[in-house]
Design a protein around this motif. Structure first.
Motif, PDB file in Angstrom:
ATOM      1  N   THR A   1    -136.089 -80.123  68.503  1.00  0.00           N
ATOM      2  CA  THR A   1    -137.174 -80.856  68.260  1.00  0.00           C
ATOM      3  C   THR A   1    -138.126 -79.836  67.901  1.00  0.00           C
ATOM      4  O   THR A   1    -138.773 -79.106  68.496  1.00  0.00           O
ATOM      5  CB  THR A   1    -137.532 -81.733  69.354  1.00  0.00           C
ATOM      6  OG1 THR A   1    -136.634 -82.579  69.699  1.00  0.00           O
ATOM      7  CG2 THR A   1    -138.870 -82.510  69.053  1.00  0.00           C
ATOM      8  N   VAL A   2    -138.699 -79.864  66.610  1.00  0.00           N
ATOM      9  CA  VAL A   2    -139.693 -79.217  66.280  1.00  0.00           C
ATOM     10  C   VAL A   2    -140.983 -80.090  66.004  1.00  0.00           C
ATOM     11  O   VAL A   2    -140.757 -81.131  65.457  1.00  0.00           O
ATOM     12  CB  VAL A   2    -139.441 -78.207  64.631  1.00  0.00           C
ATOM     13  CG1 VAL A   2    -140.784 -77.421  64.359  1.00  0.00           C
ATOM     14  CG2 VAL A   2    -138.146 -77.400  65.009  1.00  0.00           C
ATOM     15  N   PHE A   3    -142.086 -79.566  66.387  1.00  0.00           N
ATOM     16  CA  PHE A   3    -143.385 -80.596  66.375  1.00  0.00           C
ATOM     17  C   PHE A   3    -144.544 -79.859  66.002  1.00  0.00           C
ATOM     18  O   PHE A   3    -144.671 -78.410  66.356  1.00  0.00           O
ATOM     19  CB  PHE A   3    -143.532 -81.418  67.571  1.00  0.00           C
ATOM     20  CG  PHE A   3    -143.760 -80.601  68.820  1.00  0.00           C
ATOM     21  CD1 PHE A   3    -145.099 -80.639  69.126  1.00  0.00           C
ATOM     22  CD2 PHE A   3    -142.740 -80.328  69.530  1.00  0.00           C
ATOM     23  CE1 PHE A   3    -145.412 -79.921  70.535  1.00  0.00           C
ATOM     24  CE2 PHE A   3    -143.056 -79.314  70.964  1.00  0.00           C
ATOM     25  CZ  PHE A   3    -144.211 -79.545  71.202  1.00  0.00           C
ATOM     26  N   GLU A   4    -145.526 -80.530  65.632  1.00  0.00           N
ATOM     27  CA  GLU A   4    -146.772 -79.636  65.127  1.00  0.00           C
ATOM     28  C   GLU A   4    -147.880 -80.246  66.251  1.00  0.00           C
ATOM     29  O   GLU A   4    -147.765 -81.200  66.852  1.00  0.00           O
ATOM     30  CB  GLU A   4    -147.149 -80.272  63.974  1.00  0.00           C
ATOM     31  CG  GLU A   4    -146.283 -79.914  62.662  1.00  0.00           C
ATOM     32  CD  GLU A   4    -146.682 -80.336  61.444  1.00  0.00           C
ATOM     33  OE1 GLU A   4    -147.684 -81.303  61.221  1.00  0.00           O
ATOM     34  OE2 GLU A   4    -146.011 -80.141  60.327  1.00  0.00           O
TER      35      GLU A   4
ATOM     36  N   SER B   1    -153.331 -76.952  73.610  1.00  0.00           N
ATOM     37  CA  SER B   1    -152.127 -77.732  74.338  1.00  0.00           C
ATOM     38  C   SER B   1    -150.865 -78.167  73.529  1.00  0.00           C
ATOM     39  O   SER B   1    -151.184 -79.084  72.527  1.00  0.00           O
ATOM     40  CB  SER B   1    -152.767 -78.742  75.341  1.00  0.00           C
ATOM     41  OG  SER B   1    -151.828 -79.493  75.904  1.00  0.00           O
ATOM     42  N   CYS B   2    -150.024 -78.006  74.060  1.00  0.00           N
ATOM     43  CA  CYS B   2    -148.558 -78.536  73.209  1.00  0.00           C
ATOM     44  C   CYS B   2    -148.667 -80.091  73.761  1.00  0.00           C
ATOM     45  O   CYS B   2    -147.734 -80.721  72.929  1.00  0.00           O
ATOM     46  CB  CYS B   2    -147.373 -77.879  73.708  1.00  0.00           C
ATOM     47  SG  CYS B   2    -147.202 -76.179  73.009  1.00  0.00           S
ATOM     48  N   PHE B   3    -149.339 -80.667  74.562  1.00  0.00           N
ATOM     49  CA  PHE B   3    -149.129 -82.103  74.938  1.00  0.00           C
ATOM     50  C   PHE B   3    -150.310 -82.859  74.279  1.00  0.00           C
ATOM     51  O   PHE B   3    -150.200 -83.874  74.242  1.00  0.00           O
ATOM     52  CB  PHE B   3    -149.558 -82.090  76.404  1.00  0.00           C
ATOM     53  CG  PHE B   3    -148.406 -81.562  77.291  1.00  0.00           C
ATOM     54  CD1 PHE B   3    -147.344 -82.175  77.631  1.00  0.00           C
ATOM     55  CD2 PHE B   3    -148.495 -80.327  77.798  1.00  0.00           C
ATOM     56  CE1 PHE B   3    -146.177 -81.457  78.246  1.00  0.00           C
ATOM     57  CE2 PHE B   3    -147.631 -79.750  78.634  1.00  0.00           C
ATOM     58  CZ  PHE B   3    -146.545 -80.375  78.772  1.00  0.00           C
ATOM     59  N   PHE B   4    -151.433 -82.332  73.870  1.00  0.00           N
ATOM     60  CA  PHE B   4    -152.487 -83.055  73.371  1.00  0.00           C
ATOM     61  C   PHE B   4    -152.095 -83.473  72.032  1.00  0.00           C
ATOM     62  O   PHE B   4    -151.892 -83.027  70.901  1.00  0.00           O
ATOM     63  CB  PHE B   4    -153.849 -82.228  73.003  1.00  0.00           C
ATOM     64  CG  PHE B   4    -154.900 -82.828  72.499  1.00  0.00           C
ATOM     65  CD1 PHE B   4    -155.830 -83.677  73.531  1.00  0.00           C
ATOM     66  CD2 PHE B   4    -155.532 -83.178  71.196  1.00  0.00           C
ATOM     67  CE1 PHE B   4    -156.896 -84.194  72.989  1.00  0.00           C
ATOM     68  CE2 PHE B   4    -156.304 -83.837  70.977  1.00  0.00           C
ATOM     69  CZ  PHE B   4    -157.053 -84.473  71.707  1.00  0.00           C
ATOM     70  N   GLY B   5    -152.256 -84.968  71.939  1.00  0.00           N
ATOM     71  CA  GLY B   5    -151.879 -85.657  70.661  1.00  0.00           C
ATOM     72  C   GLY B   5    -150.469 -85.384  70.018  1.00  0.00           C
ATOM     73  O   GLY B   5    -150.101 -85.852  68.835  1.00  0.00           O
TER      74      GLY B   5
ATOM     75  N   LEU C   1    -145.455 -85.158  73.026  1.00  0.00           N
ATOM     76  CA  LEU C   1    -144.495 -84.268  74.123  1.00  0.00           C
ATOM     77  C   LEU C   1    -144.175 -84.619  75.540  1.00  0.00           C
ATOM     78  O   LEU C   1    -143.061 -84.916  76.010  1.00  0.00           O
ATOM     79  CB  LEU C   1    -145.004 -82.786  74.129  1.00  0.00           C
ATOM     80  CG  LEU C   1    -143.941 -81.832  74.887  1.00  0.00           C
ATOM     81  CD1 LEU C   1    -142.665 -81.856  74.272  1.00  0.00           C
ATOM     82  CD2 LEU C   1    -144.564 -80.369  75.158  1.00  0.00           C
ATOM     83  N   ALA C   2    -145.195 -85.121  75.988  1.00  0.00           N
ATOM     84  CA  ALA C   2    -145.109 -85.727  77.545  1.00  0.00           C
ATOM     85  C   ALA C   2    -144.216 -86.718  77.791  1.00  0.00           C
ATOM     86  O   ALA C   2    -143.055 -87.110  78.499  1.00  0.00           O
ATOM     87  CB  ALA C   2    -146.175 -85.906  78.263  1.00  0.00           C
ATOM     88  N   GLU C   3    -144.066 -88.000  76.634  1.00  0.00           N
ATOM     89  CA  GLU C   3    -143.513 -88.794  76.485  1.00  0.00           C
ATOM     90  C   GLU C   3    -141.936 -88.519  76.277  1.00  0.00           C
ATOM     91  O   GLU C   3    -141.212 -89.235  76.753  1.00  0.00           O
ATOM     92  CB  GLU C   3    -144.112 -89.893  75.556  1.00  0.00           C
ATOM     93  CG  GLU C   3    -145.387 -90.482  76.153  1.00  0.00           C
ATOM     94  CD  GLU C   3    -146.666 -89.635  75.743  1.00  0.00           C
ATOM     95  OE1 GLU C   3    -147.583 -89.864  76.147  1.00  0.00           O
ATOM     96  OE2 GLU C   3    -146.492 -88.623  75.204  1.00  0.00           O
ATOM     97  N   ARG C   4    -141.829 -87.616  75.291  1.00  0.00           N
ATOM     98  CA  ARG C   4    -140.511 -87.396  75.074  1.00  0.00           C
ATOM     99  C   ARG C   4    -139.837 -86.467  76.059  1.00  0.00           C
ATOM    100  O   ARG C   4    -138.510 -86.759  76.198  1.00  0.00           O
ATOM    101  CB  ARG C   4    -140.524 -86.208  73.733  1.00  0.00           C
ATOM    102  CG  ARG C   4    -140.889 -86.822  72.429  1.00  0.00           C
ATOM    103  CD  ARG C   4    -140.783 -85.819  71.354  1.00  0.00           C
ATOM    104  NE  ARG C   4    -142.063 -85.923  70.814  1.00  0.00           N
ATOM    105  CZ  ARG C   4    -142.228 -85.104  69.911  1.00  0.00           C
ATOM    106  NH1 ARG C   4    -141.450 -84.354  69.103  1.00  0.00           N
ATOM    107  NH2 ARG C   4    -143.642 -85.086  69.288  1.00  0.00           N
ATOM    108  N   LEU C   5    -140.548 -85.669  76.794  1.00  0.00           N
ATOM    109  CA  LEU C   5    -139.795 -85.087  78.129  1.00  0.00           C
ATOM    110  C   LEU C   5    -139.488 -86.129  79.294  1.00  0.00           C
ATOM    111  O   LEU C   5    -138.230 -86.247  79.579  1.00  0.00           O
ATOM    112  CB  LEU C   5    -140.889 -84.015  78.562  1.00  0.00           C
ATOM    113  CG  LEU C   5    -141.171 -82.927  77.744  1.00  0.00           C
ATOM    114  CD1 LEU C   5    -142.301 -82.032  78.345  1.00  0.00           C
ATOM    115  CD2 LEU C   5    -139.842 -82.112  77.450  1.00  0.00           C
ATOM    116  N   ALA C   6    -140.622 -86.886  79.403  1.00  0.00           N
ATOM    117  CA  ALA C   6    -140.074 -88.089  80.416  1.00  0.00           C
ATOM    118  C   ALA C   6    -139.209 -88.985  79.982  1.00  0.00           C
ATOM    119  O   ALA C   6    -137.954 -89.166  80.729  1.00  0.00           O
ATOM    120  CB  ALA C   6    -141.553 -88.996  80.517  1.00  0.00           C
TER     121      ALA C   6
END
Length: 183
Positions: free
Chosen positions: A85-88, A93-97, A100-105
């Motif tokens: 998973t490549v994301f921008e 923070s890799c979490f802000f907007g 990522l947190a939702e994908r990990l959970a």
């Protein structure tokens, strides 16, 4: 005696991009860090562990604009966009907007292994945010880097962050000791 199961991990690779890695100021031990990250990606792939790779992007027309060659992941980086998973992101923070947190959970991730650039910006911020969001983090001490700042040498910045983050915010390990359990 049965040993407790290891937590389900994911690997997060932060900002290993052309413009940051190959800029005017080279990252401290850049080639060694890249090799360590690639070894960790290979181990994660072999174990079927999810790999996430963040790209820091800036506004249109900036050096790190989404379509700029400088914002692209290093071609030598072993991330496979077909598998990983490549994301921008637009903030440290890799979490802000980013979701990522939702994908990990959603993937049942219980622990996040963190590597990449830059130690004193995005890596530091993401390590601290991970803990706050309920994802215990593992920082791989020899798989993150930065460049010299106007006041500190890169090796001092890295040593300082390993010392400051280790224990309070992350579990600190060396790349040789970082393992992934088959998913």
């Amino acid at each position: 005696m049965t040993l407790p199961a290891l937590p389900r991990r994911a690997l997060l690779v932060i900002d290993m991009q052309q413009g940051l890695f190959n800029g005017a100021r080279r990252p401290y031990r850049g080639d060694e860090v890249l090799a360590n990250i690639n070894a960790l990606i290979a181990r994660a792939h072999a174990a079927g562990v999810p790999v996430f790779a963040a790209r820091h992007v800036g506004p249109a027309g900036s050096p790190l604009a989404r379509d700029s060659p400088l914002s692209q992941l290093l071609p030598e980086l072993a991330v496979d966009p077909a598998r990983d998973t490549v994301f921008e992101k637009t903030r440290p923070s890799c979490f802000f907007g980013t979701g990522l947190a939702e994908r990990l959970a959603g993937a049942g991730i219980e622990e996040l292994v963190i590597v990449g650039m830059k130690t004193d910006y995005c890596l530091d911020t993401t390590c601290r945010a991970a803990r706050d969001l309920g994802f215990p983090a593992v920082l791989v001490a020899d798989a993150h880097t930065t460049t010299d700042s106007p006041v500190l040498a890169a090796n001092t910045i890295i040593e300082h962050h390993n010392s400051t983050l280790g224990g309070a915010f992350v579990t600190l390990v060396g790349s040789a000791d970082c393992t992934f359990v088959t998913a």
